[in-house]
Design a protein around this motif. Structure first.
Motif, PDB file in Angstrom:
ATOM      1  N   ALA A 133      29.498 -12.744-100.149  1.00 27.69           N
ATOM      2  CA  ALA A 133      29.556 -14.188-100.214  1.00 27.69           C
ATOM      3  C   ALA A 133      28.818 -15.029 -98.741  1.00 27.69           C
ATOM      4  O   ALA A 133      29.178 -14.173 -97.694  1.00 27.69           O
ATOM      5  N   GLY A 134      28.526 -15.718 -98.965  1.00 30.60           N
ATOM      6  CA  GLY A 134      27.820 -16.578 -97.761  1.00 30.60           C
ATOM      7  C   GLY A 134      28.395 -18.166 -97.829  1.00 30.60           C
ATOM      8  O   GLY A 134      28.553 -18.732 -98.875  1.00 30.60           O
ATOM      9  N   PRO A 135      27.501 -18.940 -96.956  1.00 33.10           N
ATOM     10  CA  PRO A 135      27.526 -20.174 -96.848  1.00 33.10           C
ATOM     11  C   PRO A 135      26.953 -20.919 -98.160  1.00 33.10           C
ATOM     12  O   PRO A 135      27.616 -21.884 -98.844  1.00 33.10           O
ATOM     13  N   THR A 151      34.116 -21.054-100.788  1.00 34.31           N
ATOM     14  CA  THR A 151      34.963 -22.624-100.809  1.00 34.31           C
ATOM     15  C   THR A 151      35.354 -22.715 -99.408  1.00 34.31           C
ATOM     16  O   THR A 151      35.509 -21.870 -98.735  1.00 34.31           O
ATOM     17  N   VAL A 152      35.711 -24.016 -99.324  1.00 30.70           N
ATOM     18  CA  VAL A 152      36.514 -24.368 -98.029  1.00 30.70           C
ATOM     19  C   VAL A 152      37.701 -23.812 -97.793  1.00 30.70           C
ATOM     20  O   VAL A 152      37.810 -23.243 -96.421  1.00 30.70           O
ATOM     21  N   GLU A 153      38.322 -23.196 -98.931  1.00 32.28           N
ATOM     22  CA  GLU A 153      39.966 -22.510 -98.681  1.00 32.28           C
ATOM     23  C   GLU A 153      39.338 -21.013 -98.374  1.00 32.28           C
ATOM     24  O   GLU A 153      40.021 -20.689 -97.209  1.00 32.28           O
ATOM     25  N   GLN A 154      38.185 -20.483 -98.827  1.00 30.49           N
ATOM     26  CA  GLN A 154      37.801 -19.217 -98.525  1.00 30.49           C
ATOM     27  C   GLN A 154      37.339 -19.092 -96.947  1.00 30.49           C
ATOM     28  O   GLN A 154      37.543 -18.333 -96.318  1.00 30.49           O
ATOM     29  N   ILE A 155      36.658 -20.185 -96.513  1.00 34.62           N
ATOM     30  CA  ILE A 155      36.140 -20.300 -95.241  1.00 34.62           C
ATOM     31  C   ILE A 155      37.334 -20.191 -94.169  1.00 34.62           C
ATOM     32  O   ILE A 155      37.370 -19.433 -93.409  1.00 34.62           O
ATOM     33  N   ARG A 197      22.597 -24.122 -96.782  1.00 34.43           N
ATOM     34  CA  ARG A 197      22.124 -25.411 -97.730  1.00 34.43           C
ATOM     35  C   ARG A 197      23.353 -26.109 -98.088  1.00 34.43           C
ATOM     36  O   ARG A 197      23.040 -26.982 -99.075  1.00 34.43           O
ATOM     37  N   ARG A 198      24.436 -26.213 -97.497  1.00 31.89           N
ATOM     38  CA  ARG A 198      25.458 -26.689 -98.026  1.00 31.89           C
ATOM     39  C   ARG A 198      25.388 -28.096 -97.766  1.00 31.89           C
ATOM     40  O   ARG A 198      24.800 -28.580 -96.843  1.00 31.89           O
ATOM     41  N   THR A 199      26.139 -28.990 -98.756  1.00 31.15           N
ATOM     42  CA  THR A 199      25.970 -30.505 -98.458  1.00 31.15           C
ATOM     43  C   THR A 199      27.570 -31.093 -97.918  1.00 31.15           C
ATOM     44  O   THR A 199      27.750 -32.156 -97.868  1.00 31.15           O
ATOM     45  N   ASP A 200      28.504 -30.062 -97.845  1.00 32.46           N
ATOM     46  CA  ASP A 200      29.779 -30.647 -97.171  1.00 32.46           C
ATOM     47  C   ASP A 200      29.856 -30.595 -95.562  1.00 32.46           C
ATOM     48  O   ASP A 200      28.649 -30.522 -95.258  1.00 32.46           O
ATOM     49  N   ARG A 201      31.116 -30.693 -94.894  1.00 29.89           N
ATOM     50  CA  ARG A 201      31.111 -30.800 -93.671  1.00 29.89           C
ATOM     51  C   ARG A 201      30.772 -29.431 -93.170  1.00 29.89           C
ATOM     52  O   ARG A 201      30.802 -29.381 -91.755  1.00 29.89           O
ATOM     53  N   TYR A 202      30.286 -28.324 -93.796  1.00 34.22           N
ATOM     54  CA  TYR A 202      29.834 -27.076 -93.100  1.00 34.22           C
ATOM     55  C   TYR A 202      28.391 -27.037 -93.283  1.00 34.22           C
ATOM     56  O   TYR A 202      27.954 -25.872 -92.870  1.00 34.22           O
ATOM     57  N   GLY A 203      27.657 -27.908 -93.565  1.00 32.49           N
ATOM     58  CA  GLY A 203      26.319 -27.892 -93.563  1.00 32.49           C
ATOM     59  C   GLY A 203      25.465 -29.270 -93.556  1.00 32.49           C
ATOM     60  O   GLY A 203      26.257 -30.110 -93.340  1.00 32.49           O
TER      61      GLY A 203
END
Ligand code: FNR
Length: 364
Positions: A133-135, A151-155, A197-203
């Motif tokens: 798994a990765g970003p 997922t954010v929960e997994q992060i 390539r994330r579009t949430d608050r981690y990318g």
């Protein structure tokens, strides 16, 4: 007076010299059963020899915070207490020899589940493999698995695993903990636009791509004693701006300086400055001390102490790195595989006090 053999103090910890051992995976733990990720005789002999040889600090190899985070199936781990007990044997020998025991904590992200290099380096065979798994769902290179997007929960779970592993590292007797933020493993994958390539608050923005690294550091610093130092290993560049013809838009030295300032504010004590590893096919101009200029930049522009690493092989070269103010210490990798007594030999060559144990005094 040499700089190499001058002690170095970070917080309340004094390291007897500035010749340190770089973290190097041994890919030698058992894979299945109760011995999985547990250090054994090979690891003891390997680290004990480098302590006997005079290294001031030994950073034990990338040690996975979870089974999924192992680079290879045979990596060390710190996800259970059996692993703690086995590492304690190593830290107690190192401490007895006056070598500071440190450990690198890692999650391999999309580069997990690869084989021991001597078996060919690529993804491990199906009998040992697990889902990586990765970003983002972007593979490391052709022929590598497509990672699940975390997922954010997994992060958040992984952030917690770093804190748990740091607690166990302390219980195992380590005095320095290093967060592995380099070489294309999970933290670097979040930092670099080439893997994230994330579009949430981690990318997206620098702040968002740096969020995971900072959360991990906060979690580790939160459980690590105030009187002991935390290191961060960085890949200071993806080497794309140094190779503009490459056309890819990777992590840069300027980004690293910015990250180093943030990390300094959050209680990181030293940056271990490496480079590269985010994806295959990028040309890296290696040569003696080729990563030293990045350590220098971080030290000068971010005011962060640094360790230089990468093709440092000669005592005078190492001494010059310190004398020029490029770094506060040097980390030796392959040179210490070739010769565990390199620090002792360097001390003799530089006219510093001997580092050989009494039992070997006849060999001076
Ligand atoms: C490494 N390297 C490495 N880096 C890291 O951050 N964690 C690790 O566990 C490993 N594992 C590892 C295993 C082996 C066998 C080698 C040769 C290298 C990279 C290492 O720490 C160092 O940065 C490089 O080897 C460059 O330094 P030298 O070897 O030129 O002194």
């Amino acid at each position: 007076m040499t700089s190499l053999f001058t002690p170095y103090t970070l917080r309340s910890l004094t390291i007897p010299n500035r010749v340190w051992m770089a973290p190097m995976c041994q890919y030698s733990a058992e894979v299945f059963g109760p011995g999985a990720g547990v250090a054994h005789d090979w690891h003891f002999a390997h680290y004990a020899a480098r302590a006997t040889g005079g290294a001031g600090l030994i950073l034990v190899e990338a040690t996975a915070v979870s089974p999924q985070g192992r680079i290879s199936p045979a990596d060390l781990g710190l996800w259970n207490d059996t692993q703690v007990a086995a590492l304690r044997r190593i830290t107690s020998f190192l401490s007895e020899r006056g070598t500071v025991p440190g450990i690198q904590l890692a999650h391999a992200g999309r580069k997990a589940a690869t084989d021991r290099p001597w078996r060919g380096d690529g993804p491990v065979g199906p009998e040992e493999a697990w889902q990586v798994a990765g970003p983002s769902a972007v593979p490391y290179a052709e022929g590598y698995p497509v990672p699940d997007e975390l997922t954010v929960e997994q992060i958040q779970q992984i952030v917690g695993q770093f804190a748990d592993a740091a607690r166990r590292a302390l219980a195992a007797g380590f005095r320095v903990v290093e967060v592995h933020g380099a070489h294309g493993y999970l933290i670097h994958e979040f930092l670099s636009p080439l893997a994230n390539r994330r579009t949430d608050r981690y990318g997206g923005s620098f702040e968002n791509r740096a969020r995971f690294a900072l959360e991990v550091v906060d979690a580790v610093r939160g459980v690590w004693p105030q009187e002991l130092p935390v290191f961060f290993r960085t890949s200071a560049t993806d080497w794309t701006t140094e190779n503009p013809e490459d056309g890819r838009d990777g992590w840069t030295a300027g980004d690293t300086v910015r990250l180093a300032r943030e990390l300094r504010g959050r209680g990181v004590d030293l940056m271990d400055v490496s480079t590269g590893g985010i994806t295959s096919g990028i040309r890296i101009p290696t040569g003696p001390g080729y990563q030293v200029p990045f350590a220098r930049r971080v030290r000068q522009e971010a005011g962060m102490p640094t360790a230089a690493v990468g093709l440092v092989t000669d005592p005078r070269q190492a001494e010059k790195i310190l004398a020029d103010g490029d770094a506060d210490a040097v980390l030796l990798g392959r040179e210490l595989l070739r010769d565990p007594h390199w620090p002792h030999r360097a001390a003799v060559e530089m006219g510093a006090a001997k580092r050989l144990p009494d039992q070997y005094a006849w060999a001076v």
